[in-house]
Each structure stands twice: as structure tokens, then as C-alpha cells.
Scaffold this motif. Structure first.
Motif, short mmCIF file in Angstrom:
data_model
loop_
_atom_site.label_atom_id
_atom_site.label_comp_id
_atom_site.label_asym_id
_atom_site.label_seq_id
_atom_site.Cartn_x
_atom_site.Cartn_y
_atom_site.Cartn_z
N UNK A 163 -0.93 1.53 14.50
CA UNK A 163 -0.24 2.81 14.14
C UNK A 163 0.26 2.57 12.76
N UNK A 164 0.48 3.56 11.88
CA UNK A 164 0.63 3.76 10.53
C UNK A 164 1.81 5.02 10.48
N UNK A 165 2.56 5.04 9.32
CA UNK A 165 3.37 6.09 9.11
C UNK A 165 3.16 6.49 7.46
N UNK A 166 2.78 7.75 7.42
CA UNK A 166 2.67 8.44 5.95
C UNK A 166 3.50 9.38 5.89
N UNK A 167 3.95 9.63 4.37
CA UNK A 167 4.79 10.98 4.29
C UNK A 167 4.34 11.54 2.91
N UNK A 168 4.83 12.84 2.94
CA UNK A 168 4.50 13.71 1.64
C UNK A 168 5.25 15.01 1.71
N UNK A 169 5.62 15.68 0.70
CA UNK A 169 6.09 16.87 0.46
C UNK A 169 5.13 18.02 0.87
N UNK A 179 -8.98 7.71 -3.53
CA UNK A 179 -7.98 8.31 -3.01
C UNK A 179 -8.08 8.64 -1.46
N UNK A 180 -9.47 8.15 -1.13
CA UNK A 180 -9.68 8.54 0.37
C UNK A 180 -9.22 7.16 1.28
N UNK A 181 -8.84 7.44 2.19
CA UNK A 181 -8.55 6.18 3.16
C UNK A 181 -9.08 6.53 4.55
N UNK A 182 -9.95 5.78 5.00
CA UNK A 182 -11.11 6.10 6.00
C UNK A 182 -10.50 5.53 7.36
N UNK A 183 -10.84 5.89 8.38
CA UNK A 183 -10.32 5.42 9.78
C UNK A 183 -9.14 5.82 10.10
N UNK A 184 -8.59 6.77 9.58
CA UNK A 184 -7.15 7.02 9.95
C UNK A 184 -7.02 8.45 10.39
N UNK A 185 -6.52 8.59 11.74
CA UNK A 185 -6.71 9.80 12.55
C UNK A 185 -5.27 10.13 12.68
N UNK A 201 -0.40 15.41 -12.29
CA UNK A 201 0.92 14.82 -12.12
C UNK A 201 1.17 14.67 -10.66
N UNK A 202 0.52 15.32 -9.64
CA UNK A 202 0.83 15.12 -8.29
C UNK A 202 0.11 13.98 -7.90
N UNK A 203 0.86 13.14 -7.24
CA UNK A 203 0.18 11.86 -6.20
C UNK A 203 -0.43 12.54 -5.04
N UNK A 204 -1.29 12.01 -4.60
CA UNK A 204 -2.06 12.46 -3.39
C UNK A 204 -3.03 11.51 -2.83
N UNK A 205 -3.18 11.59 -1.53
CA UNK A 205 -4.39 10.79 -0.79
C UNK A 205 -4.89 11.61 0.11
N UNK A 206 -6.06 11.17 0.58
CA UNK A 206 -6.95 11.76 1.58
C UNK A 206 -7.10 10.84 2.96
N UNK A 207 -6.55 11.64 3.87
CA UNK A 207 -6.61 10.87 5.28
C UNK A 207 -8.06 11.33 5.87
N UNK A 208 -8.97 10.37 6.35
CA UNK A 208 -10.08 10.70 7.02
C UNK A 208 -10.45 9.69 8.22
N UNK A 209 -10.62 10.30 9.27
CA UNK A 209 -10.45 9.61 10.64
C UNK A 209 -11.90 8.69 10.78
N UNK A 250 1.01 -1.27 -0.23
CA UNK A 250 -0.05 -0.17 -0.18
C UNK A 250 0.70 1.25 -0.15
N UNK A 251 0.78 2.12 -0.80
CA UNK A 251 1.40 3.29 -0.93
C UNK A 251 1.00 4.42 0.09
#
Length: 503
Positions: free
Chosen positions: A126-132, A97-103, A29-37, A1-2
Motif C-alpha cells: 500500500x502507498x498513499x499519494x496526494x495532489x490538488x 514521470x510514470x510510476x508503474x505497477x500502481x493501481x 510550473x506544475x509538478x505531476x506524476x503518472x500512475x499506471x497499474x 520518493x515524492x
């Protein structure tokens, strides 16, 4: 999972879905994701489920600029707004692009690598995500906690106690005596909705607020839509409302006493002799210092005139077994007490933020043009207006954010930061134009305005449109680099600012 992206968007509400759409269209051209709790999108319109919930602004300006609002109701119900958000997401391919249950618990920025590292709680894992680049679209208030004043006797009350932020789906209020504590948009929405089946509803308010009767349908918008193409009709409706609102605010500012007399006088005409309007509808503050509550088609006034509902203005002494004891000696009997007592504000969804291992104290930050914070790199936050529709500002910020990303690519920059000097940070603004309780309660803990541009932000859509939509991205107020360490380390700036302020 990216889990590494160019952009991470925190929040899948009205702001987050809008920001994602702009990003996908303007920066494909930009990669993105949405984090929703939460397990679903929608933000406020998914959280609040109390009877009658509706917009407190017209939907022609609260809707997205790119997606026409086609429902005939200008002041619209919450479920219709939620469907509008879901439609926008589906039509623009945002769902995937939406990732649910992630606070987001914390976000730390490393200027050497120009990366944000987000520590995430994924339903206990626990998870770790990174971005610019980080987009903060989580709104301004706590979703898991509402404001509740300190009154004696909460535990003594033997009836049902409800906060509108956590409305029980199985609450049966038919034939019950109901007391609603509060005077804001939530209270004036609940009163007519509950009065339809309740035995009696009484609104208990410490002090009055300004109320204005507005048609639930905008006749001009409906006419435009009947005879013109949808996009043109929508654009005309938006601009008519924007310009009308601006002229109304200017007129009100020029004659604030006259504006107060007019607003109170209109309510007096609505309720007549059936209600003591001098006691219950004459606020102590001036118009514009708090949001004016709109009641569509005067729905609040009818139950007051028929006796199905009433208002009691005064201070609560304590809760009792059977209701509320007021300081004036009155006892309000109630089977259900609803505490529409407001929101609790917080910073960026409550996440802990650090830059180059330095913990960020929100109260020490300055607001940059209403969408960034002083000395915090690669972070854009999305917030609406206090005197107009929320999404008017979100659209402008989202479009500017995309222009900013494209500009950074053109010049080869990986980092952008609004740099504030120690002198800037020492000169915070003491003027408070917005006096709502939920704002004043949190003022000391939130970022501040400065004394001059770009650290001062007026609630002015046309000014923001000029600055964000048509203004230059690199106007000298932002510092771009390929990843240099912070020019002004946070702790050093704070010490210098404290020294200047003490002089």
C-alpha cells in the motif's frame, strides 16, 4: 520518493501520455506524476494482443494534434500505435514521470485542504499519494475482466476457450476449426487474420452490424505528406477527415433510411452471391446508434467469398463438448471458441471516490460538458467520442485542463467544481442515442446526462472545439474558491433530487 503533486494522472495509455504532454508544455510550473497499474505504458494498445489488432478509426485523427502520424497506414496495427505512444512519451520527457505497477484503489477529496488522497496498491504494497488536481485517464472499461454472457455448458467444451482481452501468446490456431462469438470490431478483425492459417473460421453473431470497406491507406494524406511539410500535411489530413466525417453524419441523419440502404448495398456488392448478405449483414438498428465497423481493404470479405470463413446468425443455446449448439438446431464444430463478446464498463478505473467523507455513487452524477462530474471538485476525466476518433476529444480536454489550471492560479483559486442543484440532478436525460451492448449493460451504474447545458453533451467535435478551445474558462458554469466546503453536500443534494423526482 515524492508522492505529493499538483496533478496526478491516472493511466499511461493514449489519453494519459497525451494529457501529460500538454501539462508539461502548457503548465511547466506544475509538478505531476503518472500512475499506471501495468508494468508498461500503452493502455488498450498494450493490453490487447490478438492477431490483427488495429485501430477502428483513422490514425490522422486518432493521433495527437501535436505529433504528426507519418505511417502510410491510416487504419494501423496495434504494435505501430503502441510505438507511436512510446515515441510521444520519450520525445516529451514523460517517461521519468510514470510510476508503474500502481493501481488506484480509492481517491478521497478534502475541500478544506483542497487535496486528493489516493490509496495505491503497488504490487501488493500500500502507498498513499496526494495532489490538488486529479486527471482520470484510465479509459472506460475494465482491463482485468471482459464481458462473458451466461450460457450453459462452458465447462463441457473440451477445446480451447479464449477471450480476446486475454489472448494467449502461445495459442496455435493453424489448421484448427475456430468459432468467433461476436459481431463488433474485434470479431471482424479476428476473422480475416485467423482465416489465413485456420482450417475454417465461423463468426457466430446474434445480430448483424454495419460494416464498411475502407482503404487502409489515405491517398490524400499520403499525397499531402509527399509534397508538404509534415505538420501542414498532418493538419490538412486531420481537417479533411473531420469535416468529411461531419458532413457524412449530417447527410446520414437527414436520410437515415437511405444511409442504411447504402451501407447494406455496399456490403452486398462486396460479397455478391457467395454470402447470404440479407441474413448476415442487415442490422436491426439504424446507422449511428452503434459504431460502424471499418474493414481495411475489404479484408473480411475475401475469406467469406473463398469459403475459408463463414458467418452464422442466430442465438446460442449452449456450449457442447465439440462446439456450439444453436437454437435453430445447427451445431457449430470448433476446436477453439473465441468470445469476442465485449467489454465491461466502469467508473474512473474502478476506484472508489469520496468527497468530504461522502462516498460518491457514479450513477447519481451528471456529466459536465463531457469532462467533469457534478459536485466533484478538482477532477477532470478524459474520454473520447463514440462517433469519431478517441483522441480528438482528449486533445481538447487536455488543452482546456491546462487553461483551467492557469486561470485558477491567476485568480488564486484552489478548488473548482461544477455545481449541480437538486433540480439539475432530478432531470436526467432518458434519450439513448448509443445502443451498443457494452454501453446499455452498464448504463444504470454510470453518470448521466442532464436536460440542458452544461449537463448535456453532444458527440460533436466542432461544438466541443468552440466550447473548450475558444470558449471562456469561467463562463459561469464552474464555481471557484480557495477551499471552501462543498456548497451542496452530496447527500443533501441526493435527498432533494429524490423528493423533486417523486413529485
Amino acid at each position: 520518493m515524492q508522492r505529493d503533486f499538483d496533478v496526478l494522472i491516472v493511466g499511461a495509455g493514449l489519453s494519459g501520455i497525451g494529457a501529460a504532454r500538454y501539462l508539461k508544455v502548457k503548465c511547466p510550473e506544475k509538478s505531476f506524476a503518472v500512475l499506471e497499474s501495468k508494468p508498461e505504458m500503452g493502455g488498450t494498445w498494450n493490453l490487447f494482443r490478438y492477431p490483427g489488432i488495429r485501430s477502428d478509426s483513422d490514425m490522422y485523427t486518432m493521433g495527437y494534434a501535436f505529433k504528426p502520424w507519418t505511417n502510410p497506414k491510416s487504419i494501423s496495427h496495434g504494435d505501430i500505435i503502441l510505438n507511436y505512444i512510446k515515441e510521444t512519451s520519450a520525445e516529451n520527457g514523460i517517461d521519468a514521470h510514470i510510476n508503474y505497477g500502481r493501481k488506484v484503489v480509492s481517491a478521497s477529496y478534502d475541500s478544506k485542504n483542497t487535496r486528493w488522497t489516493l490509496e495505491i496498491d503497488h504490487n501488493g504494497t500500500p502507498e498513499t499519494w496526494t495532489c490538488n488536481m486529479l486527471f482520470g485517464c484510465s479509459g472506460y472499461y475494465m482491463h482485468d475482466e471482459g464481458y462473458l454472457p451466461e450460457w450453459e455448458g462452458y465447462d463441457d467444451f473440451e477445446g480451447t476457450l479464449v477471450h480476446p482481452q486475454f489472448w494467449p501468446e502461445d495459442l496455435d490456431y493453424a489448421g484448427k476449426r475456430i468459432a468467433i462469438i461476436g459481431s463488433g470490431a474485434t470479431a471482424v478483425t479476428l476473422l480475416p487474420s485467423l482465416a489465413k492459417t485456420a482450417a475454417h473460421v465461423v463468426q457466430v453473431q446474434r445480430s448483424p452490424t454495419y460494416i464498411v470497406n475502407r482503404p487502409s491507406e489515405d491517398k490524400w494524406a499520403n499525397r499531402f505528406r509527399r509534397f508538404l511539410p509534415a505538420k501542414l500535411a498532418y493538419a490538412l489530413s486531420r481537417w479533411r477527415i473531420i469535416l468529411d466525417g461531419r458532413m457524412r453524419r449530417q447527410k446520414m441523419a437527414k436520410n437515415i433510411k437511405g444511409a442504411k440502404r447504402f451501407l447494406i448495398g455496399e456490403v452486398a456488392k462486396e460479397v455478391g452471391d457467395a454470402v447470404d448478405w440479407k441474413t448476415h449483414f442487415v442490422p436491426e438498428y439504424w446507422p449511428g446508434q452503434q459504431r460502424i465497423c471499418a474493414v481495411p481493404d475489404g479484408d473480411m470479405f475475401e475469406p467469406l467469398k473463398t469459403g475459408k470463413a463463414s458467418i452464422h446468425t442466430g442465438h446460442i443455446e449452449r456450449f457442447t463438448k465439440t462446439g456450439l449448439q444453436m437454437q435453430d438446431g445447427t451445431h457449430i464444430d470448433a476446436d477453439i471458441i473465441i468470445t469476442a463478446t465485449g467489454l465491461k464498463l466502469h467508473f474512473l478505473g474502478g476506484m472508489q471516490v469520496s468527497v468530504d467523507q461522502q462516498q460518491i455513487d457514479p450513477s447519481k452524477l451528471l456529466i459536465f460538458k463531457g469532462f467533469m462530474y457534478s459536485n466533484v471538485p478538482n477532477l477532470i476525466y478524459f474520454s473520447g467520442y463514440t462517433n469519431a476518433s478517441w483522441t480528438l476529444k482528449v486533445d481538447l480536454v487536455a488543452e482546456f485542463a491546462c487553461r483551467l489550471l492557469r486561470h485558477m492560479d491567476r485568480i488564486g483559486a484552489r478548488q473548482v467544481v461544477p455545481v449541480a442543484s437538486a433540480e439539475d440532478l432530478a432531470q436526467t436525460s432518458e434519450s439513448i442515442k448509443f445502443t451498443s451492448g457494452y454501453f446499455l449493460r452498464s448504463l444504470k451504474d454510470l453518470p448521466k446526462h442532464g436536460k440542458a447545458f452544461p449537463w448535456i453533451h453532444e458527440q460533436d467535435y466542432l461544438w466541443d472545439r468552440k466550447t473548450l478551445k475558444r470558449g471562456k474558462v469561467d463562463d459561469g458554469a464552474l464555481t471557484f474558491s480557495k477551499g471552501d466546503p462543498m456548497i451542496l453536500p452530496q447527500e443533501q443534494v441526493r435527498r432533494e433530487a429524490a423528493e423533486i423526482a417523486a413529485q
